[in-house]
Design a protein around this motif. Structure first.
Motif, PDB file in Angstrom:
ATOM      1  N   ARG A 195      37.812 -54.986  -2.371  1.00  0.00           N
ATOM      2  CA  ARG A 195      37.947 -54.789  -3.814  1.00  0.00           C
ATOM      3  C   ARG A 195      36.610 -54.451  -4.460  1.00  0.00           C
ATOM      4  NH1 ARG A 195      41.743 -60.133  -4.582  1.00  0.00           N
ATOM      5  NH2 ARG A 195      43.722 -59.143  -3.985  1.00  0.00           N
ATOM      6  N   ARG A 196      35.540 -54.996  -3.915  1.00  0.00           N
ATOM      7  CA  ARG A 196      34.211 -54.819  -4.492  1.00  0.00           C
ATOM      8  C   ARG A 196      33.488 -53.586  -3.954  1.00  0.00           C
ATOM      9  NH1 ARG A 196      36.174 -59.549  -4.725  1.00  0.00           N
ATOM     10  NH2 ARG A 196      35.409 -61.217  -6.099  1.00  0.00           N
ATOM     11  N   ALA A 197      34.036 -52.951  -2.938  1.00  0.00           N
ATOM     12  CA  ALA A 197      33.357 -51.819  -2.307  1.00  0.00           C
ATOM     13  C   ALA A 197      33.344 -50.607  -3.228  1.00  0.00           C
ATOM     14  CB  ALA A 197      34.037 -51.463  -0.990  1.00  0.00           C
ATOM     15  N   SER A 198      32.267 -49.849  -3.185  1.00  0.00           N
ATOM     16  CA  SER A 198      32.206 -48.563  -3.886  1.00  0.00           C
ATOM     17  C   SER A 198      31.658 -47.503  -2.948  1.00  0.00           C
ATOM     18  CB  SER A 198      31.344 -48.673  -5.148  1.00  0.00           C
ATOM     19  OG  SER A 198      30.060 -49.157  -4.850  1.00  0.00           O
ATOM     20  N   THR A 199      32.064 -47.601  -1.686  1.00  0.00           N
ATOM     21  CA  THR A 199      31.592 -46.753  -0.602  1.00  0.00           C
ATOM     22  C   THR A 199      32.758 -45.937  -0.044  1.00  0.00           C
ATOM     23  OG1 THR A 199      29.921 -48.378   0.015  1.00  0.00           O
ATOM     24  CG2 THR A 199      30.565 -46.805   1.707  1.00  0.00           C
ATOM     25  N   PHE A 218      38.640 -51.402  -5.855  1.00  0.00           N
ATOM     26  CA  PHE A 218      39.382 -51.837  -7.042  1.00  0.00           C
ATOM     27  C   PHE A 218      38.449 -51.988  -8.247  1.00  0.00           C
ATOM     28  CE2 PHE A 218      40.993 -55.440  -9.638  1.00  0.00           C
ATOM     29  CZ  PHE A 218      42.166 -54.874 -10.099  1.00  0.00           C
ATOM     30  N   ASN A 219      37.283 -52.603  -8.051  1.00  0.00           N
ATOM     31  CA  ASN A 219      36.352 -52.804  -9.165  1.00  0.00           C
ATOM     32  C   ASN A 219      35.787 -51.486  -9.677  1.00  0.00           C
ATOM     33  OD1 ASN A 219      36.768 -55.506  -9.001  1.00  0.00           O
ATOM     34  ND2 ASN A 219      34.818 -56.010  -8.074  1.00  0.00           N
ATOM     35  N   ALA A 220      35.523 -50.558  -8.743  1.00  0.00           N
ATOM     36  CA  ALA A 220      35.014 -49.251  -9.162  1.00  0.00           C
ATOM     37  C   ALA A 220      36.051 -48.532 -10.021  1.00  0.00           C
ATOM     38  CB  ALA A 220      34.658 -48.408  -7.941  1.00  0.00           C
ATOM     39  N   ALA A 221      37.317 -48.643  -9.662  1.00  0.00           N
ATOM     40  CA  ALA A 221      38.376 -48.016 -10.449  1.00  0.00           C
ATOM     41  C   ALA A 221      38.466 -48.643 -11.838  1.00  0.00           C
ATOM     42  CB  ALA A 221      39.712 -48.148  -9.725  1.00  0.00           C
ATOM     43  N   LEU A 222      38.309 -49.966 -11.917  1.00  0.00           N
ATOM     44  CA  LEU A 222      38.321 -50.637 -13.210  1.00  0.00           C
ATOM     45  C   LEU A 222      37.165 -50.164 -14.083  1.00  0.00           C
ATOM     46  CD1 LEU A 222      39.211 -54.368 -12.418  1.00  0.00           C
ATOM     47  CD2 LEU A 222      40.685 -52.584 -13.365  1.00  0.00           C
ATOM     48  N   ALA A 223      35.988 -50.006 -13.459  1.00  0.00           N
ATOM     49  CA  ALA A 223      34.819 -49.567 -14.215  1.00  0.00           C
ATOM     50  C   ALA A 223      35.038 -48.178 -14.794  1.00  0.00           C
ATOM     51  CB  ALA A 223      33.580 -49.576 -13.325  1.00  0.00           C
ATOM     52  N   GLU A 232      42.435 -42.621 -12.001  1.00  0.00           N
ATOM     53  CA  GLU A 232      42.266 -42.021 -10.689  1.00  0.00           C
ATOM     54  C   GLU A 232      41.431 -42.922  -9.793  1.00  0.00           C
ATOM     55  OE1 GLU A 232      40.653 -38.147 -10.925  1.00  0.00           O
ATOM     56  OE2 GLU A 232      42.137 -37.414 -12.361  1.00  0.00           O
ATOM     57  N   ARG A 233      41.682 -42.837  -8.479  1.00  0.00           N
ATOM     58  CA  ARG A 233      40.849 -43.553  -7.518  1.00  0.00           C
ATOM     59  C   ARG A 233      39.469 -42.912  -7.504  1.00  0.00           C
ATOM     60  NH1 ARG A 233      41.299 -46.579  -2.789  1.00  0.00           N
ATOM     61  NH2 ARG A 233      43.579 -46.528  -2.837  1.00  0.00           N
ATOM     62  N   VAL A 234      38.436 -43.717  -7.712  1.00  0.00           N
ATOM     63  CA  VAL A 234      37.089 -43.179  -7.778  1.00  0.00           C
ATOM     64  C   VAL A 234      36.388 -43.253  -6.430  1.00  0.00           C
ATOM     65  CG1 VAL A 234      36.052 -45.378  -8.482  1.00  0.00           C
ATOM     66  CG2 VAL A 234      34.924 -43.245  -9.078  1.00  0.00           C
ATOM     67  N   VAL A 235      36.860 -44.124  -5.548  1.00  0.00           N
ATOM     68  CA  VAL A 235      36.256 -44.268  -4.235  1.00  0.00           C
ATOM     69  C   VAL A 235      37.163 -43.614  -3.196  1.00  0.00           C
ATOM     70  CG1 VAL A 235      35.403 -45.874  -2.500  1.00  0.00           C
ATOM     71  CG2 VAL A 235      35.158 -46.424  -4.924  1.00  0.00           C
ATOM     72  N   GLU A 236      36.611 -42.681  -2.443  1.00  0.00           N
ATOM     73  CA  GLU A 236      37.388 -41.984  -1.419  1.00  0.00           C
ATOM     74  C   GLU A 236      37.772 -42.948  -0.304  1.00  0.00           C
ATOM     75  OE1 GLU A 236      37.003 -38.028   1.437  1.00  0.00           O
ATOM     76  OE2 GLU A 236      35.267 -38.840   0.401  1.00  0.00           O
ATOM     77  N   CYS A 237      39.049 -42.945   0.052  1.00  0.00           N
ATOM     78  CA  CYS A 237      39.554 -43.864   1.076  1.00  0.00           C
ATOM     79  C   CYS A 237      40.590 -43.118   1.901  1.00  0.00           C
ATOM     80  CB  CYS A 237      40.171 -45.088   0.405  1.00  0.00           C
ATOM     81  SG  CYS A 237      40.676 -46.390   1.526  1.00  0.00           S
ATOM     82  N   VAL A 238      40.308 -42.926   3.197  1.00  0.00           N
ATOM     83  CA  VAL A 238      41.137 -42.081   4.056  1.00  0.00           C
ATOM     84  C   VAL A 238      41.629 -42.880   5.260  1.00  0.00           C
ATOM     85  CG1 VAL A 238      41.159 -40.044   5.540  1.00  0.00           C
ATOM     86  CG2 VAL A 238      39.910 -39.995   3.367  1.00  0.00           C
TER      87      VAL A 238
END
Length: 269
Positions: A195-199, A218-223, A232-238
């Motif tokens: 949830r805290r990752a922004s990588t 999750f936190n990056a999306a809230l910010a 939108e999802r701000v952190v790429e996750c594949v």
């Protein structure tokens, strides 16, 4: 991944559901990391043999959890004249160094392989393994030959979960790759880290993969939502099923170590 013309911001972790995160999670890791700031990571490098003439190999020792020595192996292009992007590869202890993959070092990267012991299933925080994963990144970043802003982390097999912890504690990683199952004993902690990752994350199919996919950043999306109203999802996750690991890893790491001007929220610990 979309780019945003936004400044870096300090993001306090969102209030988590009390039922699925360890008590005082943020406070515990803030204290753990603070206790290690006075312990210099101080990597010591000694010459080792490389299997390829165009590579330089060195044995590495650095101060890990509570100052205990952690060993690794560093591969770099011979005669590299500029700062290099870096990769910290976390592997289960006991794998022979002869199995080191030279695909990335030959392409112009500093490739640090660190063997970690098995997860401590009796410790819900898994503090030794997770702290050593963070210290491995810090050790690589201290080297003059490495660009600290372009360091990625790859975790395989039983220690893949350590990458999730590293990404949750070090929000400025270039990218992360998780190639292993998520141990049930540490699921709650790993969800909290995710949830805290922004990588940017690439993960392979396995136990816990879907949970990470849903919770990552999750936190990056809230910010971002608070600043722009975007959902939108701000952190790429594949989530990938691509079968050729060398090609897949090279493509992912090379592309993300050259990204610039991407919105990266900094989590305040």
């Amino acid at each position: 991944m979309p780019e945003y013309d936004l400044p870096l911001v300090a993001v306090a972790p969102a209030a988590p559901p009390a039922t699925d995160e360890p008590a005082d999670f943020d406070l515990f890791w803030a204290h753990t990391l603070a206790a290690h700031r006075d312990i210099e990571v101080a990597p010591v490098l000694t010459a080792a043999s490389a299997r390829a003439r165009d590579l330089t190999a060195e044995a590495v020792t650095f101060a890990g959890f509570e100052g205990s020595p952690v060993t690794g192996r560093l591969l770099t292009p011979a005669g590299a004249g500029a700062t290099l992007p870096g990769l910290v590869e976390l592997r289960p202890a006991g794998r022979a160094t002869g199995r080191d993959l030279e695909w990335l070092a030959s392409g112009g990267f500093a490739h640090l392989v660190v063997e970690l012991p098995p997860d401590d299933l009796d410790d819900p925080y898994n503090r030794i393994v997770f702290t050593n994963a963070v210290r491995a990144v810090q050790a690589l970043r201290t080297l003059a030959s490495v660009d600290p802003s372009r360091v990625s982390v790859l975790g395989t097999g039983p220690v893949a979960a350590a990458v999730v912890a590293a990404a949750g504690l070090l929000p400025d990683l270039a990218c992360a790759m998780v190639e292993g199952d998520i141990p049930a004993a540490h699921k709650d902690s790993l969800v909290a880290f995710a949830r805290r990752a922004s990588t940017p994350l690439q993960l392979t199919q396995g136990a816990g993969a879907q949970v990470l996919l849903e919770e990552w950043g999750f936190n990056a999306a809230l910010a971002l939502a608070a600043m722009t109203g975007s959902v939108e999802r701000v952190v790429e996750c594949v989530l990938t099923t691509e079968s050729n690991p060398a090609t897949r890893r090279t493509r992912w790491i090379a592309s993300h170590t050259h990204l610039t001007d991407v919105f990266v929220p900094q989590i305040a610990y």
